[in-house]
Enzyme design. Structure first.
Site, PDB file in Angstrom:
ATOM      1  N   ASP A  31       1.132  -7.963   1.164  1.00 56.23           N
ATOM      2  CA  ASP A  31       0.868  -7.226  -0.066  1.00 56.23           C
ATOM      3  C   ASP A  31      -0.280  -6.261   0.204  1.00 56.23           C
ATOM      4  O   ASP A  31      -0.692  -6.081   1.351  1.00 56.23           O
ATOM      5  CB  ASP A  31       0.569  -8.184  -1.229  1.00 56.23           C
ATOM      6  N   LYS A  47       8.229  -8.059   0.307  1.00 58.44           N
ATOM      7  CA  LYS A  47       7.058  -8.907   0.032  1.00 58.44           C
ATOM      8  C   LYS A  47       7.422 -10.026  -0.939  1.00 58.44           C
ATOM      9  O   LYS A  47       6.991 -11.170  -0.758  1.00 58.44           O
ATOM     10  CB  LYS A  47       5.870  -8.089  -0.464  1.00 58.44           C
TER      11      LYS A  47
END
Ligand code: SF4
Length: 230
Positions: free
Chosen positions: A137, A118
């Protein structure tokens, strides 16, 4: 996504978008701010990043700070001791292996201490303007599942499912839209379904209780309610 584009207009931007804009997309500062943001309130990430970048703005200068100095500068971000060590080690690796520059590929970014998919995806999108990445996320994972776009158990599964199931033109902005929506409307607990532009098309998968509060405004959402970016 088109409905969301209109709906997020006027809502506060996520901290990392603000940092990226204010630092003119400097890859190093986007990388460090993203490392600090994990499980931390947006306002705390913004304040800690600002303090840190006032003292050191490059891998070489930041890498010369001691772990204790880094801890003091980034406190009170969550896991600040752990993150201070990662920041120091990342700076050293950038200097030793990449000539003091942030690499622009997923493979190389993943070799940096504390950097997962991420973080790497967000750096590629915000700092390198990649149009081939999706940053997943907690907000993106939660909302994409609630909307029934995908059925996944982990953010990594979500990322792959979104590549397969969404149009590539939305990939670079999917994180911005869903994080903004997740911090303001489709919150982890008590989502504001009654105020949500997506409500007519949302099956609300896994949602058991919703907020009954008054209509959403940017000012009505406190920092405590926003939750962390990552
Ligand atoms: S309708 Fe509710 S669950 Fe669905 S996206 Fe909107 S806030 Fe989230």
């Amino acid at each position: 996504m088109r409905g969301l584009a209109k709906a997020i207009d006027g809502l506060e931007l996520p901290a990392l978008e603000k940092i990226s804009e204010s630092q003119e997309d400097d890859p190093f500062q986007v990388l460090i701010a993203t490392l600090l943001s994990a499980r931390t309130q947006d306002a705390t990430t913004l304040a800690a990043s600002t303090r840190l970048f006032k003292v050191a703005r490059t891998p070489r200068t930041m890498g010369r700070l001691s772990v204790k100095q880094l801890e003091r500068l980034i406190y009170p971000v969550s896991f600040y001791r752990h993150k201070a060590r990662h920041v120091k080690a990342t700076c050293q690796r950038l200097v030793d292996s990449f000539g003091g520059n942030v690499p622009a590929s997923m493979e190389e970014l993943l070799t940096l201490p504390g950097v997962g998919r991420k973080t790497a995806n967000l750096v590629l999108i915000l700092a390198f303007r990649s149009r081939r990445n999706i940053c997943v996320d907690t907000h993106v994972h939660r909302i994409a599942n609630r909307l029934g776009w995908i059925q996944t158990r982990t953010p990594d599964e979500t990322e792959q499912a979104l590549y397969a199931g969404t149009e590539a033109r939305w990939w670079p902005i999917l994180n911005l839209y869903l994080v903004t929506w997740g911090q303001n409307v489709c919150r982890p607990v008590y989502p504001r379904c009654g105020e949500c532009v997506l409500s007519p098309m949302c099956p609300r998968v896994g949602v058991t209780r919703v907020s009954r509060k008054s209509p959403i405004t940017a000012a009505a959402v406190s920092h405590e309610e926003r939750g962390s970016h990552i």
